[in-house]
Each structure stands twice: as C-alpha cells, then as structure tokens.
Design a protein around this motif. Structure first.
Motif, mmCIF file in Angstrom:
data_model
loop_
_atom_site.group_PDB
_atom_site.id
_atom_site.type_symbol
_atom_site.label_atom_id
_atom_site.label_comp_id
_atom_site.label_asym_id
_atom_site.label_seq_id
_atom_site.Cartn_x
_atom_site.Cartn_y
_atom_site.Cartn_z
ATOM 1 N N ASP A 41 49.854 106.058 84.864
ATOM 2 C CA ASP A 41 50.270 106.329 83.475
ATOM 3 C C ASP A 41 49.581 107.576 82.919
ATOM 4 O OD1 ASP A 41 51.857 104.035 83.535
ATOM 5 O OD2 ASP A 41 50.213 102.769 82.842
ATOM 6 N N GLY A 42 49.561 108.620 83.738
ATOM 7 C CA GLY A 42 48.973 109.878 83.281
ATOM 8 C C GLY A 42 47.480 109.834 83.085
ATOM 9 N N GLY A 43 46.823 108.880 83.731
ATOM 10 C CA GLY A 43 45.367 108.768 83.615
ATOM 11 C C GLY A 43 44.923 107.771 82.563
ATOM 12 N N GLN A 44 45.869 107.114 81.891
ATOM 13 C CA GLN A 44 45.503 106.138 80.867
ATOM 14 C C GLN A 44 44.929 104.857 81.473
ATOM 15 O OE1 GLN A 44 48.931 105.500 78.401
ATOM 16 N NE2 GLN A 44 48.969 107.595 77.620
ATOM 17 N N ALA A 45 45.223 104.619 82.731
ATOM 18 C CA ALA A 45 44.698 103.450 83.436
ATOM 19 C C ALA A 45 44.416 103.854 84.882
ATOM 20 C CB ALA A 45 45.692 102.294 83.368
ATOM 21 N N ARG A 186 40.318 110.054 74.741
ATOM 22 C CA ARG A 186 41.696 110.401 74.373
ATOM 23 C C ARG A 186 42.706 109.579 75.165
ATOM 24 N NH1 ARG A 186 45.069 113.445 76.979
ATOM 25 N NH2 ARG A 186 43.429 114.450 78.235
ATOM 26 N N LEU A 187 42.507 109.488 76.469
ATOM 27 C CA LEU A 187 43.445 108.758 77.313
ATOM 28 C C LEU A 187 43.507 107.284 76.935
ATOM 29 C CD1 LEU A 187 42.596 110.390 80.761
ATOM 30 C CD2 LEU A 187 44.767 110.588 79.526
ATOM 31 N N PHE A 188 42.373 106.703 76.618
ATOM 32 C CA PHE A 188 42.348 105.289 76.246
ATOM 33 C C PHE A 188 43.078 105.063 74.928
ATOM 34 C CE2 PHE A 188 40.330 101.462 74.402
ATOM 35 C CZ PHE A 188 40.666 100.562 75.399
ATOM 36 N N LEU A 189 42.832 105.926 73.970
ATOM 37 C CA LEU A 189 43.472 105.770 72.666
ATOM 38 C C LEU A 189 44.975 106.024 72.737
ATOM 39 C CD1 LEU A 189 40.787 107.470 70.399
ATOM 40 C CD2 LEU A 189 41.263 105.028 70.614
ATOM 41 N N GLU A 190 45.401 106.842 73.678
ATOM 42 C CA GLU A 190 46.833 107.131 73.836
ATOM 43 C C GLU A 190 47.589 105.994 74.522
ATOM 44 O OE1 GLU A 190 46.786 112.033 74.157
ATOM 45 O OE2 GLU A 190 46.912 110.800 75.977
ATOM 46 N N ASP A 191 46.888 105.055 75.100
ATOM 47 C CA ASP A 191 47.529 103.963 75.831
ATOM 48 C C ASP A 191 48.064 102.929 74.834
ATOM 49 O OD1 ASP A 191 48.299 101.863 77.409
ATOM 50 O OD2 ASP A 191 46.474 101.825 78.626
ATOM 51 N N ARG A 192 49.384 102.862 74.694
ATOM 52 C CA ARG A 192 49.983 101.977 73.700
ATOM 53 C C ARG A 192 49.926 100.503 74.102
ATOM 54 N NH1 ARG A 192 48.370 104.945 71.482
ATOM 55 N NH2 ARG A 192 49.180 106.892 70.675
ATOM 56 N N SER A 193 49.566 100.210 75.333
ATOM 57 C CA SER A 193 49.374 98.807 75.716
ATOM 58 C C SER A 193 48.040 98.282 75.195
ATOM 59 C CB SER A 193 49.436 98.643 77.239
ATOM 60 O OG SER A 193 48.300 99.228 77.859
ATOM 61 N N ARG A 194 47.161 99.197 74.790
ATOM 62 C CA ARG A 194 45.826 98.795 74.324
ATOM 63 C C ARG A 194 45.600 99.068 72.846
ATOM 64 N NH1 ARG A 194 42.661 99.390 79.493
ATOM 65 N NH2 ARG A 194 43.977 100.561 80.920
ATOM 66 N N GLU A 203 46.797 97.391 65.918
ATOM 67 C CA GLU A 203 46.242 96.488 66.929
ATOM 68 C C GLU A 203 45.468 97.308 67.954
ATOM 69 O OE1 GLU A 203 49.475 92.850 66.659
ATOM 70 O OE2 GLU A 203 49.673 94.289 68.322
ATOM 71 N N LEU A 204 44.203 96.967 68.090
ATOM 72 C CA LEU A 204 43.291 97.738 68.933
ATOM 73 C C LEU A 204 42.723 96.881 70.057
ATOM 74 C CD1 LEU A 204 41.189 99.527 66.140
ATOM 75 C CD2 LEU A 204 43.108 100.496 67.438
ATOM 76 N N SER A 205 42.218 97.556 71.069
ATOM 77 C CA SER A 205 41.474 96.882 72.129
ATOM 78 C C SER A 205 40.279 96.136 71.534
ATOM 79 C CB SER A 205 40.978 97.915 73.141
ATOM 80 O OG SER A 205 39.971 97.361 73.977
ATOM 81 N N SER A 206 39.935 95.016 72.139
ATOM 82 C CA SER A 206 38.776 94.241 71.679
ATOM 83 C C SER A 206 37.466 95.003 71.803
ATOM 84 C CB SER A 206 38.688 92.925 72.462
ATOM 85 O OG SER A 206 39.678 92.021 72.026
ATOM 86 N N ILE A 207 37.473 96.104 72.560
ATOM 87 C CA ILE A 207 36.270 96.943 72.645
ATOM 88 C C ILE A 207 35.804 97.341 71.257
ATOM 89 C CG2 ILE A 207 35.502 99.285 73.278
ATOM 90 C CD1 ILE A 207 37.040 98.937 75.899
ATOM 91 N N SER A 234 45.838 111.497 65.890
ATOM 92 C CA SER A 234 46.895 112.048 66.744
ATOM 93 C C SER A 234 46.957 111.326 68.084
ATOM 94 C CB SER A 234 46.678 113.547 66.963
ATOM 95 O OG SER A 234 45.448 113.797 67.617
ATOM 96 N N ASP A 235 45.806 110.945 68.625
ATOM 97 C CA ASP A 235 45.785 110.199 69.886
ATOM 98 C C ASP A 235 46.439 108.833 69.711
ATOM 99 O OD1 ASP A 235 44.333 112.302 71.023
ATOM 100 O OD2 ASP A 235 42.417 111.402 70.454
ATOM 101 N N LEU A 236 46.295 108.258 68.520
ATOM 102 C CA LEU A 236 46.863 106.951 68.228
ATOM 103 C C LEU A 236 48.302 107.045 67.725
ATOM 104 C CD1 LEU A 236 43.709 105.527 66.439
ATOM 105 C CD2 LEU A 236 44.694 104.575 68.540
ATOM 106 N N SER A 237 48.796 108.283 67.541
ATOM 107 C CA SER A 237 50.144 108.539 67.020
ATOM 108 C C SER A 237 50.362 107.878 65.650
ATOM 109 C CB SER A 237 51.216 108.047 68.003
ATOM 110 O OG SER A 237 51.129 108.739 69.224
ATOM 111 N N LEU A 238 49.376 108.012 64.776
ATOM 112 C CA LEU A 238 49.463 107.413 63.452
ATOM 113 C C LEU A 238 50.243 108.308 62.503
ATOM 114 C CD1 LEU A 238 45.828 106.048 62.961
ATOM 115 C CD2 LEU A 238 47.837 104.838 63.824
ATOM 116 N N ALA A 239 51.070 107.703 61.675
ATOM 117 C CA ALA A 239 51.788 108.427 60.634
ATOM 118 C C ALA A 239 50.831 108.730 59.486
ATOM 119 C CB ALA A 239 52.960 107.590 60.140
#
Length: 267
Positions: A41-45, A186-194, A203-207, A234-239
């Motif tokens: 996934d582009g380095g997100q995982a 950046r990669l972790f925050l861009e991962d929409r599964s987390r 909704e955020l990772s429990s970290i 921007s990494d989180l794609s927030l409006a």
C-alpha cells in the motif's frame, strides 16, 4: 612540554574514540530488512518474512551481538540522533528475534506471553550493561529518558502486529533518523484503515489513545493531540471544517480496535 604533548595525545585519542563510537554500523540490520520486509500500500503497511529472518538467523544474531557490545558510556557520548536510531533498531531487531523463538507456531506476538506477564516484559535483551525487556527499551530508554520526547517514535518501533505502523525496510541511522521518522509518520497517518473520518467522527489508531501524553508534551509546540493532528491535517485528508473543529476541540475523536495478528508475509 612532554606532559602537555601526552595530555594532548590522550585528548585527541578520546575525541577520536567518541567519533568512531557514534558511527555504529547498522548495515547488517539494513541488509536483513531489505531482504525480509515487504512494503505494501505504498509503504503504509509492511509484511515481514519471518521465515527469511529464520533462514538468516546467524546474521541476525551477529547484529544483536554487536548491539550488546556497546557500553553505556559509549552510548551516552553519542549525538542524540545516533542514540535514538540505535534504540529503535535494537527494539525492532529483538522483536523479530522474539518472534523467531516460536516461529512458525504462533499467530500473534501475544502468544509469547502468559497469564501473568506480557511478551514485552520478558527480560531477554542484553543491552547497555543490563538485561532488558522490550518495555524497558521503549518506556525507559526512549520514552522515559527525557532525552528525546519525540512522539514519532510510535511510528517507528514495531510490535510485529498488523495494527502497528509499518516496519521500515531500512535501518535507522543518525543521519536519516529525522527524515525516516517523518516519512513513517506521514505514511501511517495516510493509511485510511487506521485513521479516517467516519460520520463526523475522527477515528484514529489506538496508538493515539495509549500514548496521547507523548503527543502533548510540547514537541514542535504541540500541547494537545489536536495540535498534532492539525499539523498533519493534509496527511489525514481533513476538510477545513474538520480542522476548524479540531482547533475548537469540538471534533469527536474515537479510537479503533487494534489488530494484534502477526504482520507476517504469507508463506
């Protein structure tokens, strides 16, 4: 005059020793990571080839032995970037080593614990003059030392689980630790599964729940989790509307369940 020259010689030798000590060679770990960590996934995982690590266990053990030879006074004389890189690599390498003690007969790192102790509390790591646990490295040497206070480490130390941030496929070094920490964050925050917006709730990772205090200690001027999230909007794609709610602390934040299944590559 002879005494002065002798003292000068000793001083130069001492300075040279410190300079050499700061150049700890993580090449062996870097090679193992390059061979056995697959970014997805582009380095997100990432997926880890634990069988590959097992096949190269002698090389891994050699690297761990090199880490164990470093004396505390040597470590303390290094620049902070070299120290932090050393500790992150040590944590990740010994985590892999711990997994290999039961590989392939486990589904989670938690399988290595017991009713009365977690795998992270096991004292099996000879490091800096003590027998340490993974918890000791993370919570005492890194988080508890007061030397670093860098929340990005939570996107670097890897707990061998799918829920964890990706294990980077390169070793941390003094000269790349800052840029690599930025990349992993950046990669972790861009991962929409987390980390994602769901019906008006962030909704955020429990970290971020477990280590919230680390994001609120003033690193880069962040004194709240919201400050950190705004800086990475921007990494989180927030409006903009969601950013505004973060600023007023009116955006609801919830935390996702953590996936403790092993982050292993399918064999």
């Amino acid at each position: 005059m002879k005494k002065i020259l002798f003292l000068l010689f000793v001083l130069l030798g001492w300075q040279s020793a410190i300079a050499n000590a700061a150049e700890f060679d993580h090449k062996e770990w870097n090679n193992l990571l390059q061979q056995n960590v697959y970014l997805i996934d582009g380095g997100q995982a990432s997926e880890v080839d634990y069988q590959g690590f097992s096949d190269n266990k002698a090389q891994l053990n050699d690297y761990l032995a090199q880490l164990s030879k470093v004396k505390r006074e040597q470590f303390d004389a290094w620049p902070k970037n070299d120290q932090l890189a050393f500790l992150i690599n040590a944590y990740n390498a010994w985590t892999v080593s711990l997994i290999l003690t039961k590989w392939p007969d486990l589904e989670s790192i938690k399988d290595l614990g017991s009713l009365f102790s977690s795998p992270w509390s096991k004292k099996f790591i000879p490091l800096l003059g003590e027998k340490r646990s993974l918890d000791n490295i993370e919570h005492k040497l890194i988080r508890g030392s007061g030397r670093y206070d860098d929340p990005r480490i939570h996107f670097a130390v890897n707990c061998a689980s799918i829920g964890c941030p990706a294990l980077a496929n390169q070793a941390y070094q003094g000269d790349n630790v800052d840029s690599l920490l930025n990349q992993q964050t950046r990669l972790f925050l861009e991962d929409r599964s987390r980390n994602h917006i769901n019906g008006g709730t962030l909704e955020l990772s429990s970290i971020f729940k477990w280590y919230r205090e680390d994001f609120e200690k003033g690193w880069h001027g962040y004194h709240s989790l919201e400050d950190f999230l705004i800086a990475h909007a921007s990494d989180l794609s927030l409006a903009q509307s969601e950013i505004d709610k973060l600023k007023s602390k009116s955006l609801k934040i919830d935390f996702l369940n953590y996936d403790w299944n092993l982050n292993s590559k399918a064999q």
